[in-house]
Write a protein that holds these residues in place. Structure first.
Motif, PDB file in Angstrom:
ATOM      1  N   VAL A 104     -10.737  -8.755  -6.168  1.00 49.72           N
ATOM      2  CA  VAL A 104     -10.347  -9.383  -4.904  1.00 49.72           C
ATOM      3  C   VAL A 104     -10.491  -8.426  -3.738  1.00 49.72           C
ATOM      4  O   VAL A 104     -10.900  -8.813  -2.634  1.00 49.72           O
ATOM      5  N   GLY A 105     -10.128  -7.169  -3.973  1.00 50.66           N
ATOM      6  CA  GLY A 105     -10.258  -6.187  -2.904  1.00 50.66           C
ATOM      7  C   GLY A 105      -8.929  -5.830  -2.249  1.00 50.66           C
ATOM      8  O   GLY A 105      -7.855  -6.144  -2.761  1.00 50.66           O
ATOM      9  N   ASP A 106      -9.017  -5.198  -1.092  1.00 46.70           N
ATOM     10  CA  ASP A 106      -7.835  -4.670  -0.410  1.00 46.70           C
ATOM     11  C   ASP A 106      -6.845  -5.761  -0.011  1.00 46.70           C
ATOM     12  O   ASP A 106      -5.646  -5.492   0.091  1.00 46.70           O
ATOM     13  N   SER A 107      -7.310  -6.951   0.237  1.00 50.95           N
ATOM     14  CA  SER A 107      -6.396  -8.008   0.676  1.00 50.95           C
ATOM     15  C   SER A 107      -5.320  -8.288  -0.370  1.00 50.95           C
ATOM     16  O   SER A 107      -4.161  -8.563  -0.032  1.00 50.95           O
ATOM     17  N   PHE A 108      -5.685  -8.197  -1.637  1.00 52.18           N
ATOM     18  CA  PHE A 108      -4.711  -8.411  -2.710  1.00 52.18           C
ATOM     19  C   PHE A 108      -3.741  -7.242  -2.781  1.00 52.18           C
ATOM     20  O   PHE A 108      -2.523  -7.430  -2.856  1.00 52.18           O
ATOM     21  N   GLU A 113       1.522  -4.235  -2.395  1.00 54.14           N
ATOM     22  CA  GLU A 113       1.928  -2.839  -2.469  1.00 54.14           C
ATOM     23  C   GLU A 113       3.254  -2.631  -1.742  1.00 54.14           C
ATOM     24  O   GLU A 113       3.720  -3.488  -0.993  1.00 54.14           O
ATOM     25  N   LEU A 114       3.873  -1.478  -1.976  1.00 56.52           N
ATOM     26  CA  LEU A 114       5.146  -1.170  -1.335  1.00 56.52           C
ATOM     27  C   LEU A 114       4.914  -0.582   0.046  1.00 56.52           C
ATOM     28  O   LEU A 114       4.252   0.448   0.196  1.00 56.52           O
ATOM     29  N   ILE A 115       5.448  -1.244   1.052  1.00 56.34           N
ATOM     30  CA  ILE A 115       5.390  -0.738   2.413  1.00 56.34           C
ATOM     31  C   ILE A 115       6.675  -1.170   3.112  1.00 56.34           C
ATOM     32  O   ILE A 115       7.126  -2.313   2.961  1.00 56.34           O
ATOM     33  N   GLY A 116       7.280  -0.231   3.814  1.00 60.06           N
ATOM     34  CA  GLY A 116       8.552  -0.529   4.452  1.00 60.06           C
ATOM     35  C   GLY A 116       8.425  -1.477   5.614  1.00 60.06           C
ATOM     36  O   GLY A 116       9.014  -2.561   5.652  1.00 60.06           O
ATOM     37  N   ARG A 117       7.630  -1.064   6.589  1.00 60.25           N
ATOM     38  CA  ARG A 117       7.382  -1.914   7.755  1.00 60.25           C
ATOM     39  C   ARG A 117       6.066  -1.462   8.360  1.00 60.25           C
ATOM     40  O   ARG A 117       5.953  -0.340   8.858  1.00 60.25           O
ATOM     41  N   ALA A 118       5.047  -2.288   8.292  1.00 58.08           N
ATOM     42  CA  ALA A 118       3.728  -1.916   8.798  1.00 58.08           C
ATOM     43  C   ALA A 118       3.767  -1.870  10.317  1.00 58.08           C
ATOM     44  O   ALA A 118       3.979  -2.879  10.975  1.00 58.08           O
ATOM     45  N   LEU A 139       9.002  -4.266  -3.854  1.00 53.54           N
ATOM     46  CA  LEU A 139       9.654  -3.242  -4.669  1.00 53.54           C
ATOM     47  C   LEU A 139       9.262  -3.386  -6.138  1.00 53.54           C
ATOM     48  O   LEU A 139       9.160  -2.391  -6.872  1.00 53.54           O
ATOM     49  N   LEU A 140       9.037  -4.621  -6.573  1.00 54.37           N
ATOM     50  CA  LEU A 140       8.670  -4.893  -7.960  1.00 54.37           C
ATOM     51  C   LEU A 140       7.162  -4.945  -8.160  1.00 54.37           C
ATOM     52  O   LEU A 140       6.618  -4.310  -9.076  1.00 54.37           O
ATOM     53  N   THR A 141       6.463  -5.685  -7.319  1.00 53.46           N
ATOM     54  CA  THR A 141       5.025  -5.883  -7.540  1.00 53.46           C
ATOM     55  C   THR A 141       4.236  -4.576  -7.418  1.00 53.46           C
ATOM     56  O   THR A 141       3.220  -4.399  -8.098  1.00 53.46           O
TER      57      THR A 141
END
Length: 299
Positions: A104-108, A113-118, A139-141
């Protein structure tokens, strides 16, 4: 070679019996069914005392009543026909999601992914795609995603080598609880400490949790601790010296794994399951509190 039920192998020097499967190991423990002496490696925890592998295999021991207490793992779990099934499933799930990432690439990856606040540096405002905006599932995925082939290779090899013996010692449910809660603890510490817009992914938090529990297991079985501690030290050295590694996930997972592993393995038989799963619940409460505090800081 197995001896007849009830036979004794007494050490000539101090009178201690030796394990009927390992004659070079003295022991003061006997199987509660056949009463043969067994060493820590051969001990299978039961609701009362310990049983030997032969009695566990045939279910009724050697001449004892078939309705005797159900054999249990060292931590009180149910003995399964395939003691590595959950480890196989976890490895397969991680590999399958890595294939999806590549297809799928980066969009998936960016979606899970874990990110606090983009944060958009040029515009100065947040984008609604982080944990702080309510996407707690990250946090899980993020625990099941990997960045490169080397990344997933090392993590899956570690999961296979360490996870198999742990699953066999803990039982499926306890092992899975250890894996998931340790991984969430690593994600929570990463969320708390790292920059809000720093992305993180990988199974390392969960695997370090298994590592922590494995150290406890080796100590419980009275094996030589030096090789395990040396391997842990090498891994921690890479954690802090190799750029791009989220050490927060490693330390959070390791700390949770040590605590949960110690409780899983050393919990008294009275209300053992309550103590074990209660500890997992307490760690999850800590994860929740950390997540709430960090979210309050970012919103």
């Amino acid at each position: 070679m197995d001896q007849a039920p009830g036979s004794r192998q007494d050490d000539a020097h101090n009178g201690l019996p030796v394990c009927y499967r390992h004659p070079d190991r003295e022991t003061g423990i006997r199987c509660t069914r056949c009463e043969r002496p067994i060493c820590p490696e051969c001990m299978v925890s039961a609701s009362v005392g310990f049983q030997c592998p032969a009695c566990v295999r045939d279910g009724s021991g050697t001449g004892h009543a078939p309705d005797a207490s159900q054999p249990r793992t060292l931590a009180g779990g149910t003995i399964a026909a395939d003691p590595h099934l959950v480890t196989k499933i976890l490895v397969g799930l991680n590999l399958a999601l890595f294939v999806v990432q590549q297809a799928v690439g980066d969009s998936f990856t960016e979606r899970f992914e874990l990110i606090g606040r983009a944060v958009m540096p040029d515009l100065g405002f947040g984008v609604l795609q982080g944990v702080a905006e309510g996407q707690w599932y990250r946090l899980l995925t993020s625990m099941f995603l990997h960045l490169t082939y080397i990344h997933i290779l090392f993590n899956m090899l570690s999961l296979w080598w360490i996870g198999g013996p742990l699953e066999q010692a803990l039982g499926r449910a306890r092992y899975l609880a250890l894996y998931l809660v340790s991984g969430l603890a690593g994600s929570a510490l990463t969320y708390l400490i790292t920059e809000p817009n720093a992305a993180s992914l990988g199974a390392s938090g969960a695997i370090y949790g298994l590592f922590g529990a494995f150290v406890v297991l080796v100590r419980r079985q009275r094996y030589d601790m030096r090789p395990v501690l040396a391997l842990l030290a090498i891994n921690l050295l890479f954690t802090f010296r190799w750029a791009g590694i989220a050490w927060q996930a490693h330390i959070g997972g390791l700390a949770a794994g040590l605590v949960i592993g110690a409780v899983m393995i050393y919990a008294p038989r009275e209300r053992r399951a309550l103590i074990q799963y209660g500890t997992c619940a307490l760690v999850l409460v800590a994860v929740l509190v950390i997540t709430l505090l960090r979210t309050a800081q970012l919103t």
